[in-house]
Design a protein around this motif. Structure first.
Motif, PDB file in Angstrom:
ATOM      1  N   GLN A 139       0.819  -1.218   0.000  1.00 39.10           N
ATOM      2  CA  GLN A 139       0.000   0.000   0.000  1.00 39.10           C
ATOM      3  C   GLN A 139       0.852   1.268   0.000  1.00 39.10           C
ATOM      4  O   GLN A 139       0.318   2.361   0.131  1.00 39.10           O
ATOM      5  N   GLN A 140       2.159   1.082  -0.142  1.00 42.75           N
ATOM      6  CA  GLN A 140       3.104   2.207  -0.128  1.00 42.75           C
ATOM      7  C   GLN A 140       3.180   2.895   1.241  1.00 42.75           C
ATOM      8  O   GLN A 140       3.616   4.040   1.345  1.00 42.75           O
ATOM      9  N   LYS A 141       2.771   2.189   2.277  1.00 39.85           N
ATOM     10  CA  LYS A 141       2.874   2.724   3.643  1.00 39.85           C
ATOM     11  C   LYS A 141       4.181   2.194   4.243  1.00 39.85           C
ATOM     12  O   LYS A 141       4.191   1.325   5.117  1.00 39.85           O
ATOM     13  N   PHE A 142       5.276   2.730   3.769  1.00 43.26           N
ATOM     14  CA  PHE A 142       6.576   2.163   4.107  1.00 43.26           C
ATOM     15  C   PHE A 142       6.966   2.369   5.568  1.00 43.26           C
ATOM     16  O   PHE A 142       7.611   1.510   6.167  1.00 43.26           O
ATOM     17  N   ALA A 143       6.596   3.510   6.137  1.00 48.19           N
ATOM     18  CA  ALA A 143       6.919   3.754   7.548  1.00 48.19           C
ATOM     19  C   ALA A 143       6.201   2.740   8.441  1.00 48.19           C
ATOM     20  O   ALA A 143       6.803   2.188   9.380  1.00 48.19           O
ATOM     21  N   GLU A 144       4.917   2.484   8.122  1.00 50.72           N
ATOM     22  CA  GLU A 144       4.151   1.506   8.896  1.00 50.72           C
ATOM     23  C   GLU A 144       4.721   0.099   8.717  1.00 50.72           C
ATOM     24  O   GLU A 144       4.788  -0.685   9.663  1.00 50.72           O
ATOM     25  N   ALA A 145       5.139  -0.198   7.498  1.00 48.52           N
ATOM     26  CA  ALA A 145       5.714  -1.517   7.213  1.00 48.52           C
ATOM     27  C   ALA A 145       6.986  -1.744   8.019  1.00 48.52           C
ATOM     28  O   ALA A 145       7.177  -2.802   8.634  1.00 48.52           O
ATOM     29  N   THR A 146       7.849  -0.744   8.024  1.00 47.27           N
ATOM     30  CA  THR A 146       9.110  -0.845   8.764  1.00 47.27           C
ATOM     31  C   THR A 146       8.856  -0.943  10.270  1.00 47.27           C
ATOM     32  O   THR A 146       9.498  -1.723  10.972  1.00 47.27           O
ATOM     33  N   ALA A 147       7.896  -0.151  10.750  1.00 40.97           N
ATOM     34  CA  ALA A 147       7.563  -0.175  12.176  1.00 40.97           C
ATOM     35  C   ALA A 147       7.042  -1.553  12.585  1.00 40.97           C
ATOM     36  O   ALA A 147       7.358  -2.051  13.675  1.00 40.97           O
ATOM     37  N   GLU A 148       6.284  -2.187  11.713  1.00 43.94           N
ATOM     38  CA  GLU A 148       5.746  -3.516  12.013  1.00 43.94           C
ATOM     39  C   GLU A 148       6.876  -4.537  12.054  1.00 43.94           C
ATOM     40  O   GLU A 148       6.903  -5.424  12.910  1.00 43.94           O
ATOM     41  N   LEU A 149       7.817  -4.420  11.141  1.00 40.90           N
ATOM     42  CA  LEU A 149       8.963  -5.337  11.126  1.00 40.90           C
ATOM     43  C   LEU A 149       9.796  -5.196  12.396  1.00 40.90           C
ATOM     44  O   LEU A 149      10.332  -6.187  12.906  1.00 40.90           O
ATOM     45  N   ASP A 150       9.910  -3.970  12.882  1.00 43.60           N
ATOM     46  CA  ASP A 150      10.710  -3.726  14.086  1.00 43.60           C
ATOM     47  C   ASP A 150      10.140  -4.449  15.311  1.00 43.60           C
ATOM     48  O   ASP A 150      10.849  -4.675  16.291  1.00 43.60           O
ATOM     49  N   ARG A 165      12.890  -6.582   4.886  1.00 42.44           N
ATOM     50  CA  ARG A 165      13.315  -5.190   4.994  1.00 42.44           C
ATOM     51  C   ARG A 165      14.009  -4.756   3.696  1.00 42.44           C
ATOM     52  O   ARG A 165      13.813  -3.639   3.208  1.00 42.44           O
ATOM     53  N   GLY A 166      14.804  -5.677   3.126  1.00 42.64           N
ATOM     54  CA  GLY A 166      15.449  -5.400   1.845  1.00 42.64           C
ATOM     55  C   GLY A 166      14.422  -5.186   0.739  1.00 42.64           C
ATOM     56  O   GLY A 166      14.565  -4.277  -0.099  1.00 42.64           O
ATOM     57  N   ASP A 167      13.380  -6.022   0.729  1.00 40.43           N
ATOM     58  CA  ASP A 167      12.324  -5.871  -0.280  1.00 40.43           C
ATOM     59  C   ASP A 167      11.649  -4.504  -0.174  1.00 40.43           C
ATOM     60  O   ASP A 167      11.368  -3.854  -1.193  1.00 40.43           O
ATOM     61  N   ILE A 168      11.386  -4.082   1.056  1.00 43.15           N
ATOM     62  CA  ILE A 168      10.710  -2.797   1.275  1.00 43.15           C
ATOM     63  C   ILE A 168      11.608  -1.636   0.855  1.00 43.15           C
ATOM     64  O   ILE A 168      11.155  -0.681   0.209  1.00 43.15           O
ATOM     65  N   LEU A 169      12.881  -1.719   1.184  1.00 45.28           N
ATOM     66  CA  LEU A 169      13.826  -0.672   0.782  1.00 45.28           C
ATOM     67  C   LEU A 169      13.945  -0.604  -0.737  1.00 45.28           C
ATOM     68  O   LEU A 169      14.027   0.479  -1.327  1.00 45.28           O
ATOM     69  N   LEU A 170      13.937  -1.753  -1.383  1.00 41.68           N
ATOM     70  CA  LEU A 170      14.026  -1.791  -2.842  1.00 41.68           C
ATOM     71  C   LEU A 170      12.789  -1.153  -3.467  1.00 41.68           C
ATOM     72  O   LEU A 170      12.892  -0.450  -4.481  1.00 41.68           O
ATOM     73  N   GLN A 171      11.619  -1.396  -2.852  1.00 41.31           N
ATOM     74  CA  GLN A 171      10.390  -0.778  -3.336  1.00 41.31           C
ATOM     75  C   GLN A 171      10.466   0.743  -3.269  1.00 41.31           C
ATOM     76  O   GLN A 171       9.856   1.443  -4.079  1.00 41.31           O
ATOM     77  N   ASP A 174      15.693   2.371  -2.754  1.00 40.07           N
ATOM     78  CA  ASP A 174      16.971   2.395  -2.026  1.00 40.07           C
ATOM     79  C   ASP A 174      17.709   1.074  -2.265  1.00 40.07           C
ATOM     80  O   ASP A 174      17.676   0.162  -1.435  1.00 40.07           O
ATOM     81  N   SER A 175      18.402   0.977  -3.402  1.00 38.16           N
ATOM     82  CA  SER A 175      19.086  -0.269  -3.751  1.00 38.16           C
ATOM     83  C   SER A 175      20.273  -0.553  -2.831  1.00 38.16           C
ATOM     84  O   SER A 175      20.565  -1.717  -2.527  1.00 38.16           O
ATOM     85  N   THR A 176      20.927   0.504  -2.359  1.00 37.37           N
ATOM     86  CA  THR A 176      22.071   0.313  -1.454  1.00 37.37           C
ATOM     87  C   THR A 176      21.596  -0.280  -0.125  1.00 37.37           C
ATOM     88  O   THR A 176      22.171  -1.241   0.391  1.00 37.37           O
ATOM     89  N   GLY A 177      20.549   0.311   0.421  1.00 40.77           N
ATOM     90  CA  GLY A 177      19.982  -0.199   1.675  1.00 40.77           C
ATOM     91  C   GLY A 177      19.446  -1.613   1.508  1.00 40.77           C
ATOM     92  O   GLY A 177      19.604  -2.451   2.401  1.00 40.77           O
TER      93      GLY A 177
END
Length: 203
Positions: A139-150, A165-171, A174-177
């Motif tokens: 849903q492009q809610k990346f902050a929520e996605a990362t917070a849930e992973l944490d 986390r890599g998949d979300i960063l790639l979306q 952020d290829s480096t991350g």
């Protein structure tokens, strides 16, 4: 010397003791037997309740998997009727999966959030949390996605969390991350799929 010198004295002593304590003995026996019966009845009722919930869960999920039109409503009704049972949490996970397949991500996120709030099972909780993180990312809610992973702290899930986390960063572009996350996932023992993702990034 015996305390009681004759049988008559012994009989009289027993009668006297029974007169004073007989009612208490009988009452204690009744309470004890009643408690034992009550406990067995209680355990039997619990077991019967579990079996009933298991059967109802199986029926609801079978209907859901068959694509029955009323299945979603039936599963929701099952969850509402068994809120305190882990069967309700399992049903919620299955319903969320079906809703994702139907493209209803908001409803799926709602189901997973409910499951997370209603379980402490260390096998179920990280599964629900990572699935919810995937939905948020979709849903492009990346902050929520990362917070849930944490929130996923189970040791056995660290590799999967790093990969996701890599998949979300790639979306997010952020290829480096993403590469760093995939490398971490590899070091934690992730599946061979992670190497394929790294190879794609190298191209």
């Amino acid at each position: 010397m015996d305390v009681y010198e004759t049988e008559e004295q012994q009989v009289e002593a027993i009668k006297s003791w029974w007169k004073e304590n007989g009612k208490a003995v009988v009452l204690g026996a009744v309470i004890g037997l009643g408690g034992l019966y009550g406990w067995r009845f209680y355990q039997g009722e619990i077991q019967a309740g579990k079996e009933q919930a298991s059967n109802a869960y199986t029926q609801a999920i079978t209907a859901l998997e068959s694509g029955n039109e009323s299945a979603v409503a039936d599963v929701k009704a099952f969850i509402a009727g068994h809120e305190s049972s882990q069967y309700a949490v399992l049903a919620s996970l299955q319903l969320a999966k079906a809703q994702v397949q139907q493209g209803d991500l908001d409803a799926a996120a709602e189901q997973l959030s409910w499951a997370i709030a209603n379980t402490k099972d260390e096998a179920i909780l990280p599964l629900a949390q990572t699935r919810l993180a995937r939905i948020f990312a979709e849903q492009q809610k990346f902050a929520e996605a990362t917070a849930e992973l944490d929130k996923v702290t189970a040791e056995s899930w660290k590799a999967k969390v790093a990969e996701l986390r890599g998949d979300i960063l790639l979306q997010q572009g952020d290829s480096t991350g993403a590469r760093e996350a995939y490398v971490q996932a590899q070091q934690l023992g992730a599946s061979p799929v992670v190497q394929m993702k790294l190879d794609d990034l190298a191209q």
